[in-house]
Design an enzyme around this catalytic site. Structure first.
Site, PDB file in Angstrom:
ATOM      1  CE  LYS A   1      14.514  14.595  12.937  1.00 10.11           C
ATOM      2  NZ  LYS A   1      13.232  14.540  12.171  1.00 10.11           N
TER       3      LYS A   1
ATOM      4  CG  ASP B   1      12.278  17.622  13.738  1.00  6.62           C
ATOM      5  OD1 ASP B   1      11.523  16.879  13.112  1.00  6.62           O
ATOM      6  OD2 ASP B   1      12.316  17.625  14.986  1.00  6.62           O
TER       7      ASP B   1
HETATM    8  P1  NDP Z   1       8.184  23.674  15.359  1.00  5.35           P
HETATM    9  O1  NDP Z   1       9.444  24.010  16.031  1.00  5.35           O
HETATM   10  O2  NDP Z   1       7.720  24.481  14.210  1.00  5.35           O
HETATM   11  O3  NDP Z   1       6.989  23.623  16.422  1.00  5.35           O
HETATM   12  C1  NDP Z   1       7.044  22.793  17.520  1.00  5.35           C
HETATM   13  C2  NDP Z   1       5.817  23.041  18.364  1.00  5.35           C
HETATM   14  O4  NDP Z   1       5.755  22.020  19.374  1.00  5.35           O
HETATM   15  C3  NDP Z   1       5.854  24.361  19.115  1.00  5.35           C
HETATM   16  O5  NDP Z   1       4.543  24.814  19.323  1.00  5.35           O
HETATM   17  C4  NDP Z   1       6.526  23.963  20.430  1.00  5.35           C
HETATM   18  O6  NDP Z   1       6.238  24.821  21.520  1.00  5.35           O
HETATM   19  C5  NDP Z   1       5.930  22.604  20.669  1.00  5.35           C
HETATM   20  N1  NDP Z   1       6.860  21.794  21.450  1.00  5.35           N
HETATM   21  C6  NDP Z   1       8.123  21.456  21.110  1.00  5.35           C
HETATM   22  N2  NDP Z   1       8.704  20.749  22.087  1.00  5.35           N
HETATM   23  C7  NDP Z   1       7.776  20.631  23.041  1.00  5.35           C
HETATM   24  C8  NDP Z   1       7.775  20.001  24.295  1.00  5.35           C
HETATM   25  N3  NDP Z   1       8.858  19.347  24.759  1.00  5.35           N
HETATM   26  N4  NDP Z   1       6.630  20.063  25.037  1.00  5.35           N
HETATM   27  C9  NDP Z   1       5.544  20.722  24.566  1.00  5.35           C
HETATM   28  N5  NDP Z   1       5.499  21.349  23.389  1.00  5.35           N
HETATM   29  C10 NDP Z   1       6.598  21.303  22.644  1.00  5.35           C
HETATM   30  O7  NDP Z   1       8.346  22.138  14.939  1.00  5.35           O
HETATM   31  P2  NDP Z   1       7.496  21.286  13.870  1.00  5.35           P
HETATM   32  O8  NDP Z   1       6.091  21.772  13.810  1.00  5.35           O
HETATM   33  O9  NDP Z   1       8.298  21.241  12.634  1.00  5.35           O
HETATM   34  O10 NDP Z   1       7.566  19.819  14.520  1.00  5.35           O
HETATM   35  C11 NDP Z   1       6.541  19.320  15.367  1.00  5.35           C
HETATM   36  C12 NDP Z   1       6.604  17.809  15.387  1.00  5.35           C
HETATM   37  O11 NDP Z   1       6.412  17.298  14.067  1.00  5.35           O
HETATM   38  C13 NDP Z   1       7.929  17.198  15.859  1.00  5.35           C
HETATM   39  O12 NDP Z   1       7.658  15.981  16.544  1.00  5.35           O
HETATM   40  C14 NDP Z   1       8.656  16.891  14.561  1.00  5.35           C
HETATM   41  O13 NDP Z   1       9.625  15.877  14.718  1.00  5.35           O
HETATM   42  C15 NDP Z   1       7.484  16.426  13.710  1.00  5.35           C
HETATM   43  N6  NDP Z   1       7.682  16.466  12.259  1.00  5.35           N
HETATM   44  C16 NDP Z   1       8.038  17.622  11.626  1.00  5.35           C
HETATM   45  C17 NDP Z   1       8.180  17.646  10.257  1.00  5.35           C
HETATM   46  C18 NDP Z   1       8.490  18.893   9.517  1.00  5.35           C
HETATM   47  O14 NDP Z   1       8.516  18.835   8.280  1.00  5.35           O
HETATM   48  N7  NDP Z   1       8.707  20.029  10.159  1.00  5.35           N
HETATM   49  C19 NDP Z   1       8.009  16.419   9.455  1.00  5.35           C
HETATM   50  C20 NDP Z   1       7.545  15.267  10.211  1.00  5.35           C
HETATM   51  C21 NDP Z   1       7.416  15.319  11.567  1.00  5.35           C
HETATM   52  P3  NDP Z   1       7.366  25.846  22.033  1.00  5.35           P
HETATM   53  O15 NDP Z   1       7.428  26.898  20.964  1.00  5.35           O
HETATM   54  O16 NDP Z   1       6.869  26.347  23.349  1.00  5.35           O
HETATM   55  O17 NDP Z   1       8.639  25.069  22.153  1.00  5.35           O
HETATM   56  O1  2IT Z   2      10.579  14.021  10.842  1.00  3.80           O
HETATM   57  C1  2IT Z   2      10.612  14.342   9.647  1.00  3.80           C
HETATM   58  O2  2IT Z   2      10.199  13.590   8.757  1.00  3.80           O
HETATM   59  C2  2IT Z   2      11.134  15.673   9.289  1.00  3.80           C
HETATM   60  N1  2IT Z   2      11.461  16.461  10.177  1.00  3.80           N
HETATM   61  C3  2IT Z   2      11.289  16.058   7.853  1.00  3.80           C
HETATM   62  C4  2IT Z   2      12.565  15.513   7.288  1.00  3.80           C
HETATM   63  C5  2IT Z   2      12.912  15.969   5.903  1.00  3.80           C
HETATM   64  O3  2IT Z   2      14.012  15.610   5.482  1.00  3.80           O
HETATM   65  O4  2IT Z   2      12.128  16.640   5.239  1.00  3.80           O
END
Ligand code: NDP
Ligand code: 2IT
Length: 451
Positions: free
Chosen positions: A131, A171
């Site tokens: 990461k 992420d």
């Molecule tokens: P994005 O950046 O697309 O979206 C994040 C969302 O979460 C936004 O709405 C953001 O609001 C909100 N957010 C982020 N930080 C905070 C905080 N500290 N408090 C409140 N709201 C918050 O990210 P993803 O959708 O990709 O990721 C969301 C979660 O999913 C994370 O935990 C990530 O690690 C996990 N994840 C993502 C994967 C992926 O493929 N993208 C895979 C597996 C897990 P704002 O815009 O106001 O910051």
């Molecule tokens: O938390 C996660 O699994 C991710 N942000 C996706 C990682 C990846 O390599 O696709």
């Protein structure tokens, strides 16, 4: 094993981890949860104990930290910090996302890298865990500033990554735009077009369905959990937090399965739409968040419903809750409120969104609780499928990738049942995911000697 014995084992195991990683509270939290599941299993399987596999798993193979200087649109010098945690390469190249958010620090990235090792193993694909990211905040920055930052970040990171070494992805704060800028700079520096990133654009080596994969996968996992009780998402009220990549595609898939999503949020507050966020409204949210980069509060100006500034959506009555924003976004009181209101399924799209006391609350109440490292593994699983397509120089159709993703989520669910089913019939998905993810990595480490 008695609760007292387990506590003593966990305390003994955690003491050096806490001492060596002082102040990195999220990392302690992630390791401790896994230790609670694994230490009893390791006692029964002494080969892992003697080789100190869990101690080795809790120490990154390599940590890279670097300065990222860049020029903003006013011509002023800005300085951020970049990181890559190369956690474990026993079963494949380091694999995991990059997070750009002002809260990013070493402890947060180490927790994410640690979770990633077990998650990637659960997918059954050959990927180690890593990461990275930066404390850079893309919010409020111009496209030009984001590009400048990404290029400077890659000017250092490029020497540490590669398609057979370490393969980053997105992420929080890293989506298609950022991956494009970083991939472009890598290609320029190395003079090679390779599958060094996943989550790429379709025209330049990306996989269909990777964009949708995490949200879809979390929904498939919820559906599998419901099936164990002869139930489904049809007709269920679902609360979702976040409004980014994972939340958007969880909303899409839940709706396709006949559920009604009534909340979305961002770091400023949440919206509640009792009528449900239908595909038309979701398309508007996607434009708001992905193109106009606005705030979720604007939803109620357009569609009505309620906006709750500064709050999270967990007091809204629901059957299913899907935290899809960030770590520690459900506390104990919120978990109790969810249960009191009848929620009986929690499927985590985010990484470690529930605090330990919230997890204890779910488990003691016997609800269906799918922890992030199992429930959100669809994203990285589809990254694995993107790597395969890149190696073969082929691209599969939407239907092919989605079918593989769906099958992988079913398999992860089965693994959790195999390792997590208790004598009472209750499925402890936390233990199931931790033990199920551990065995393959541990056996690979044993086979490869003391490395
Ligand atoms: P994005 O950046 O697309 O979206 C994040 C969302 O979460 C936004 O709405 C953001 O609001 C909100 N957010 C982020 N930080 C905070 C905080 N500290 N408090 C409140 N709201 C918050 O990210 P993803 O959708 O990709 O990721 C969301 C979660 O999913 C994370 O935990 C990530 O690690 C996990 N994840 C993502 C994967 C992926 O493929 N993208 C895979 C597996 C897990 P704002 O815009 O106001 O910051
Ligand atoms: O938390 C996660 O699994 C991710 N942000 C996706 C990682 C990846 O390599 O696709």
């Amino acid at each position: 094993m008695t609760t007292g014995t387990l506590k003593q084992l966990v305390d003994e195991f955690m003491a050096p981890v806490i001492a060596r990683n002082a102040g990195e509270v999220e990392f302690h939290q992630a390791v401790m949860e896994v230790a609670e599941s694994l230490l009893p299993y390791i006692e029964e399987n002494p080969k892992y104990k003697h080789a100190k596999i869990l101690q080795r798993l809790s120490e990154p193979e390599r940590v890279i930290m670097f300065r990222v200087p860049w020029l903003d649109d006013k011509g002023e010098v800005q300085i951020n910090r970049g990181f890559r945690i190369e956690m474990n390469s026993a079963i494949g190249p380091y694999k995991g996302g990059l997070r750009f958010h002002p809260t990013v620090n070493l402890g947060i990235l180490k927790f994410l890298a640690f979770e990633q090792v077990l998650k990637n193993s659960l997918t059954t694909l050959p990927m180690g865990g890593g990461k990275g990211g930066s404390d850079f905040d893309p919010k409020g920055k111009s496209d030009n500033e984001v590009m400048k930052f990404c290029q400077s970040f890659m000017n250092e990171l490029f020497r540490h990554i590669g398609p057979n070494t370490d393969v980053p992805a997105g992420d929080i704060g890293v989506g298609g735009r950022e991956v494009g800028f970083m991939f472009g700079q890598y290609k320029r520096l190395k003079n090679e077009f390779t599958g060094v990133f996943t989550g790429k654009g379709r025209e330049w080596g990306g996989s269909l369905i990777r964009l949708e994969a995490t949200g879809y996968g979390t929904t498939y996992f919820a559906e599998e959990m419901l099936k164990t009780r002869g139930d489904s998402l049809q007709g269920k009220i679902v609360t979702i937090s976040g409004s980014g990549n994972v939340a958007q595609y969880a909303t899409e898939k839940v709706t396709q399965f006949g559920g009604k999503v009534v909340t979305l949020s961002d770091s400023s507050g949440f919206i509640y739409d009792p009528a449900g966020i239908d595909p038309g409204k979701l398309a508007w949210v996607m434009d708001l968040k992905n193109i106009r980069r606005g705030r979720i509060s604007e939803y109620t100006d357009k569609f009505g419903g309620e906006y709750h500034e500064g709050l999270r959506p967990w007091a809204i009555k629901c059957d299913v809750a899907m935290p899809c924003a960030t770590q520690n976004e459900v506390n104990k009181e919120e978990a109790m409120t969810l249960l009191k209101n009848g929620c009986f399924v929690v499927s985590e799209g985010a990484n470690m969104p529930s605090v330990p006391e919230a997890i204890e609350t779910y488990i003691n109440s016997g609800i269906l609780y799918g922890p992030g490292k199992a429930a959100n593994a669809g994203g990285v699983a589809t990254s694995g499928l993107e790597m395969t397509q890149n190696s073969m120089r082929l691209s599969w159709s939407r239907e092919e990738v989605d079918a593989k993703l769906h099958q992988i989520m079913k398999n992860i669910h089965e693994t959790c049942v195999r390792f997590g089913k208790e004598d009472s019939g209750f499925i402890n998905y936390v233990n199931g995911a931790n033990v199920g993810g551990f065995v393959k990595v541990a056996d690979a480490m044993l086979a490869q000697g003391l490395v």
